[in-house]
Design an enzyme around this catalytic site. Structure first.
Site, PDB file in Angstrom:
ATOM      1  N   GLY A   1     -72.017 -54.900  -7.358  1.00 30.05           N
ATOM      2  CA  GLY A   1     -72.233 -54.983  -5.921  1.00 30.05           C
ATOM      3  C   GLY A   1     -72.720 -56.358  -5.507  1.00 30.05           C
ATOM      4  O   GLY A   1     -72.839 -57.275  -6.328  1.00 30.05           O
ATOM      5  N   GLN A   2     -73.022 -56.505  -4.226  1.00 29.71           N
ATOM      6  CA  GLN A   2     -73.427 -57.808  -3.696  1.00 29.71           C
ATOM      7  C   GLN A   2     -74.697 -58.326  -4.374  1.00 29.71           C
ATOM      8  O   GLN A   2     -74.738 -59.456  -4.868  1.00 29.71           O
ATOM      9  CB  GLN A   2     -73.675 -57.708  -2.184  1.00 29.71           C
ATOM     10  CG  GLN A   2     -72.446 -57.368  -1.373  1.00 29.71           C
ATOM     11  CD  GLN A   2     -72.726 -57.408   0.117  1.00 29.71           C
ATOM     12  OE1 GLN A   2     -72.568 -58.439   0.764  1.00 29.71           O
ATOM     13  NE2 GLN A   2     -73.163 -56.300   0.687  1.00 29.71           N
ATOM     14  N   LEU A   3     -75.737 -57.504  -4.388  1.00 27.45           N
ATOM     15  CA  LEU A   3     -77.004 -57.934  -4.967  1.00 27.45           C
ATOM     16  C   LEU A   3     -76.901 -58.094  -6.475  1.00 27.45           C
ATOM     17  O   LEU A   3     -77.430 -59.052  -7.057  1.00 27.45           O
ATOM     18  CB  LEU A   3     -78.113 -56.941  -4.605  1.00 27.45           C
ATOM     19  CG  LEU A   3     -79.524 -57.304  -5.061  1.00 27.45           C
ATOM     20  CD1 LEU A   3     -79.950 -58.666  -4.529  1.00 27.45           C
ATOM     21  CD2 LEU A   3     -80.515 -56.221  -4.639  1.00 27.45           C
TER      22      LEU A   3
ATOM     23  N   ASP B   1     -72.936 -44.404 -16.392  1.00 28.45           N
ATOM     24  CA  ASP B   1     -72.868 -43.477 -15.269  1.00 28.45           C
ATOM     25  C   ASP B   1     -74.255 -42.886 -15.062  1.00 28.45           C
ATOM     26  O   ASP B   1     -74.687 -42.007 -15.814  1.00 28.45           O
ATOM     27  CB  ASP B   1     -71.841 -42.375 -15.570  1.00 28.45           C
ATOM     28  CG  ASP B   1     -71.641 -41.426 -14.389  1.00 28.45           C
ATOM     29  OD1 ASP B   1     -72.438 -41.503 -13.425  1.00 28.45           O
ATOM     30  OD2 ASP B   1     -70.705 -40.606 -14.440  1.00 28.45           O
ATOM     31  N   ILE B   2     -74.962 -43.384 -14.045  1.00 29.57           N
ATOM     32  CA  ILE B   2     -76.357 -42.963 -13.857  1.00 29.57           C
ATOM     33  C   ILE B   2     -76.472 -41.545 -13.296  1.00 29.57           C
ATOM     34  O   ILE B   2     -77.583 -41.029 -13.156  1.00 29.57           O
ATOM     35  CB  ILE B   2     -77.136 -43.952 -12.954  1.00 29.57           C
ATOM     36  CG1 ILE B   2     -76.465 -44.101 -11.589  1.00 29.57           C
ATOM     37  CG2 ILE B   2     -77.284 -45.301 -13.654  1.00 29.57           C
ATOM     38  CD1 ILE B   2     -77.273 -44.917 -10.589  1.00 29.57           C
TER      39      ILE B   2
ATOM     40  N   TYR C   1     -76.737 -41.076   5.179  1.00 32.73           N
ATOM     41  CA  TYR C   1     -77.060 -42.233   4.337  1.00 32.73           C
ATOM     42  C   TYR C   1     -78.553 -42.523   4.385  1.00 32.73           C
ATOM     43  O   TYR C   1     -79.215 -42.664   3.352  1.00 32.73           O
ATOM     44  CB  TYR C   1     -76.250 -43.450   4.808  1.00 32.73           C
ATOM     45  CG  TYR C   1     -76.739 -44.767   4.246  1.00 32.73           C
ATOM     46  CD1 TYR C   1     -76.536 -45.077   2.900  1.00 32.73           C
ATOM     47  CD2 TYR C   1     -77.406 -45.690   5.057  1.00 32.73           C
ATOM     48  CE1 TYR C   1     -76.991 -46.286   2.380  1.00 32.73           C
ATOM     49  CE2 TYR C   1     -77.850 -46.891   4.538  1.00 32.73           C
ATOM     50  CZ  TYR C   1     -77.647 -47.189   3.203  1.00 32.73           C
ATOM     51  OH  TYR C   1     -78.113 -48.377   2.694  1.00 32.73           O
TER      52      TYR C   1
ATOM     53  N   ALA D   1     -75.882 -47.660  -5.104  1.00 32.40           N
ATOM     54  CA  ALA D   1     -76.114 -46.770  -3.977  1.00 32.40           C
ATOM     55  C   ALA D   1     -74.787 -46.326  -3.383  1.00 32.40           C
ATOM     56  O   ALA D   1     -73.764 -46.996  -3.535  1.00 32.40           O
ATOM     57  CB  ALA D   1     -76.942 -47.467  -2.895  1.00 32.40           C
TER      58      ALA D   1
END
Length: 293
Positions: A13-15, A41-42, A130, A65
């Site tokens: 992801g971005q972060l 796979d969390i 969300y 997320a």
């Protein structure tokens, strides 16, 4: 000093990508393990437990997320699975193996008529699926691993992935004019700035400059300043020199399945004071990001 290990979950992801980009600066303090769903796979507790058994983890930054805000309104089970259940699994593994958890959260947990920047102890009022699952994820993380740092951030963008800045650059090049809402107020956050300050904070803890207990609790992080999505778009075009007119519209003219907070400016005094960090202004951050793109 022993080299500490940081596990970055949601590394694509971005972060996660920005943490990877900056990691070389911290090679004397940290080694990094990057995983995305292909590597770990969390949502599978057995896999997470095995992973933690096989690797000595000191800090876990959970960037993973379910962030499809509108889709979450009809895909509640998937949002809850990733934003709550998987967080429980990670938090329990961190607690068992003595790893501090850094859980990335969102300004969406605030959704009321307040018009001064939110402090960490202000009441939450999530409206969308969300937002509700992210808030539940925060509480779950703290319940199962008390040594959890919750970092609520806002309007995240990056040189990586899909985000508002990339969308505006594309539309600005394709169209003579666009319409953007002006009545949603907040602060953009350049993911590279967030990544850098997270690593600086963990470095202070790892070297003993700050006590690990200082990580505990909720912290706010965005760039400095206040703006609207309309002004944000106009700034992107101005900095890039794109000749695209931006028309301000009200939220009511652009309905979405999930409600957006009308005002979600975050007060960052706590994180700045606790860890002695300086936070750049959003316009400076945007200029740096656009130069990178």
């Amino acid at each position: 000093m022993d080299i500490k290990t940081i596990l970055v979950v949601g590394a694509k992801g971005q972060l996660g990508n920005e943490l990877r980009y900056l990691s070389f600066r911290f090679s004397g303090t940290f080694q990094f393990i990057y995983v995305d769903k292909e590597e770990l796979d969390i949502t599978q507790p057995a896999l997470v437990n095995r992973f933690f058994n096989n690797n000595k983890i000191d800090y876990c930054i959970n960037c993973a997320a379910y962030t499809a805000v509108d889709k979450a309104e009809t895909d509640v089970s998937s949002a809850k699975k990733i934003n709550v259940t998987a967080v429980k699994t990670l938090a329990k593994a961190c607690q068992t193996h003595g790893a501090a958890l850094i859980q990335i959260s969102t300004d969406y947990v605030y959704h009321n008529r307040q018009n001064v920047p939110f402090k960490e102890d202000d009441p939450t009022s999530p409206k969308s699926v969300y937002a509700k699952t992210k808030l539940e994820g925060e509480k779950t993380a703290q319940k199962y691993q008390p040594l959890t740092m919750i970092v609520r951030t806002s309007w995240l963008y990056s040189t990586y992935g899909h985000n508002f800045v990339r969308t505006m650059l594309r539309l600005g090049a394709e169209r003579p004019e666009i319409s953007v809402v002006f009545d949603q107020i907040g602060t953009p956050t350049y993911a590279r700035d967030l990544a850098l300050d997270l690593l600086l904070i963990l470095q202070k803890v790892a070297t003993g400059e700050k006590d690990a207990e200082s990580l505990k609790g909720i912290y706010h992080y965005s760039n400095e300043g206040v703006t609207s999505w309309y002004d944000f778009a106009a700034s992107i075009f101005k900095i890039r020199g794109l000749n695209c007119k931006v028309n301000p519209i009200e939220t009511s003219a652009y309905p979405t399945p999930a409600a957006r907070p009308p005002f979600s400016v975050l007060n960052k005094a706590k994180i700045k004071k606790t860890f002695g960090i300086e936070v750049p202004h959003w316009e400076d951050a945007l200029t740096r990001c656009l130069k990178e793109m």
